[in-house]
Motif scaffolding. Structure first.
Motif, PDB file in Angstrom:
ATOM      1  N   ARG A 115      -6.289   0.391 -13.755  1.00 48.44           N
ATOM      2  CA  ARG A 115      -5.860   1.132 -12.558  1.00 48.44           C
ATOM      3  C   ARG A 115      -7.033   1.825 -11.872  1.00 48.44           C
ATOM      4  O   ARG A 115      -6.974   2.108 -10.674  1.00 48.44           O
ATOM      5  N   ALA A 165      -2.566  -5.203  -0.686  1.00 48.15           N
ATOM      6  CA  ALA A 165      -2.118  -3.822  -0.491  1.00 48.15           C
ATOM      7  C   ALA A 165      -0.713  -3.619  -1.040  1.00 48.15           C
ATOM      8  O   ALA A 165      -0.422  -2.609  -1.701  1.00 48.15           O
ATOM      9  N   HIS A 187      -0.658  -3.600  -4.875  1.00 57.15           N
ATOM     10  CA  HIS A 187      -1.185  -2.358  -5.430  1.00 57.15           C
ATOM     11  C   HIS A 187      -0.444  -1.128  -4.919  1.00 57.15           C
ATOM     12  O   HIS A 187      -0.872   0.005  -5.171  1.00 57.15           O
ATOM     13  N   VAL A 210      -0.194   0.146  -1.950  1.00 58.29           N
ATOM     14  CA  VAL A 210      -0.999   0.941  -1.034  1.00 58.29           C
ATOM     15  C   VAL A 210      -0.215   1.139   0.252  1.00 58.29           C
ATOM     16  O   VAL A 210       0.243   0.163   0.873  1.00 58.29           O
ATOM     17  N   SER A 243      -0.355  -0.481   4.787  1.00 61.74           N
ATOM     18  CA  SER A 243      -1.115  -1.689   4.434  1.00 61.74           C
ATOM     19  C   SER A 243      -1.759  -2.332   5.648  1.00 61.74           C
ATOM     20  O   SER A 243      -2.880  -2.838   5.571  1.00 61.74           O
ATOM     21  N   ARG A 267      -4.882  -0.293   6.572  1.00 60.83           N
ATOM     22  CA  ARG A 267      -5.948  -0.466   5.594  1.00 60.83           C
ATOM     23  C   ARG A 267      -6.575  -1.850   5.717  1.00 60.83           C
ATOM     24  O   ARG A 267      -7.798  -1.999   5.641  1.00 60.83           O
ATOM     25  N   ARG A 273      -7.641  -0.470  -2.589  1.00 63.78           N
ATOM     26  CA  ARG A 273      -7.081   0.800  -3.079  1.00 63.78           C
ATOM     27  C   ARG A 273      -8.150   1.808  -3.490  1.00 63.78           C
ATOM     28  O   ARG A 273      -7.878   2.710  -4.287  1.00 63.78           O
TER      29      ARG A 273
END
Length: 334
Positions: free
Chosen positions: A79, A104, A107, A109, A112, A115, A152
């Motif tokens: 992680r 994304a 994970h 996130v 997305s 990002r 991430r």
């Protein structure tokens, strides 16, 4: 002050049948720094990365990554890290943007799309973002793969030869990204075949030889260990002996002769020696010069000197290494 280490390993060992790939790897990488891991092919660099990223289990030794035990807390280690290996993990049927949004979501996130757009821009992929990745060049796929690794914001990023095959522009984009990441607090462990890359990016370097870390230090410290190279070319072959005597006194190391070029060279670790001082001393000794140079060492010199034979320097400290010979010349001075 107490240094906090993002990567700390002690005595890591790994065997593959009769092959002893790692023979007690000791490594300490401070948080927020770039560590360049260098060594000849087969030295154990990729095995070390695979082990430190939980892809392999050590046969002996221990390690902590981002504060977590490598074996007992493998899930927590995964992680905290991201990995960009020598093979990309990109889905060629998806566009660049779709690849990043997929990573994304995997994970978890948030935001997305934002990002993904940020990373596409950082790596110069905005114009190609909505084309299938199968049509990307090799360099573009490498950049997209690194972007996916950063989706991430990992605490520790492992880069295994990330710029292999990239053109200078693509390499520069990745270098800029690495600098930005360390500025934000990410720790980077980088293996590379490009010594210029390690010289530009690394705060510290670990020279790996035969499964062990043989030498560590900053690029400057390792260059100082090897020493600068002084060379003079004389107009009269009869003056080679006198020139060698001057270099012997100034550098404190045994000169080497190249009679084909009428040249004398020697290595010096004296940081106060200057080219004007060298020329003035030779002139005072009556040595007729055609050329003179004092070349500081490069990481290429460090790499070649300290890994010049199988295990030639493994286990030696920096202080004990003998750097008095030069590989640039053919014959020892008599």
């Amino acid at each position: 002050m107490t240094t906090t280490y993002a990567v700390l390993s002690e005595g890591l060992e790994k065997r593959f049948g009769a092959v002893h790939a790692l023979r007690g790897l000791d490594l300490a990488v401070a948080e927020g720094t770039v560590c360049g891991m260098l060594g000849p092919n087969g030295a154990g660099k990729t095995t070390a990365v695979r082990l430190l990223t939980t892809l392999l289990r050590p046969d002996a030794g221990s390690a902590r990554i981002a504060g977590h035990d490598l074996v007992r807390e493998a899930a927590a280690v995964r992680r905290a890290i991201a990995v960009t290996g020598q093979d990309t993990s990109i889905d060629g049927d998806l566009t660049g943007r779709e690849n990043l949004r997929l990573f994304a979501r995997l994970h978890r996130v948030g935001r997305s799309a934002a990002r993904a757009g940020e990373l596409l821009d950082r790596f110069g992929l905005t114009e190609a973002a909505d084309r299938p990745a199968s049509g990307y060049s090799g360099g573009m796929r490498r950049r997209l793969d690194l972007a996916a690794s950063l989706i991430r914001r990992p605490r520790v990023l492992f880069l295994d030869e990330p710029t292999t095959g990239l053109d200078p522009a693509g390499r520069g984009l990745i270098w800029d990204a690495v600098r930005e990441l360390t500025g934000e607090g990410t720790t980077v462990l980088l293996t590379t075949q490009y010594l210029e890359e390690a010289d530009r990016l690394a705060d510290g370097i670990a020279l790996v030889d035969r499964g062990r870390v043989a030498h560590t230090g900053s690029p400057g410290q390792l260059k100082a260990l090897v020493g600068a190279h002084a060379e003079v070319v004389v107009a009269d072959p009869g003056a080679l002996g006198a020139a060698a005597g001057v270099l012997d006194r100034l550098t404190g190391s045994e000169p080497s002769l190249d009679r084909e070029r009428n040249a004398v060279g020697a290595v010096t670790r004296d940081p106060t020696l200057t080219l004007p001082q060298l020329v003035r001393t030779l002139d005072a000794a009556g040595v007729p010069l055609l050329d003179a140079s004092l070349r500081p060492p490069s990481l290429d010199d460090v790499f070649l000197r300290l890994t010049e034979g199988p295990g030639a320097f493994a286990g030696r400290s920096l202080e004990s290494t003998d750097s008095t010979d030069s590989t640039d010349h053919k014959e020892r001075a008599a």
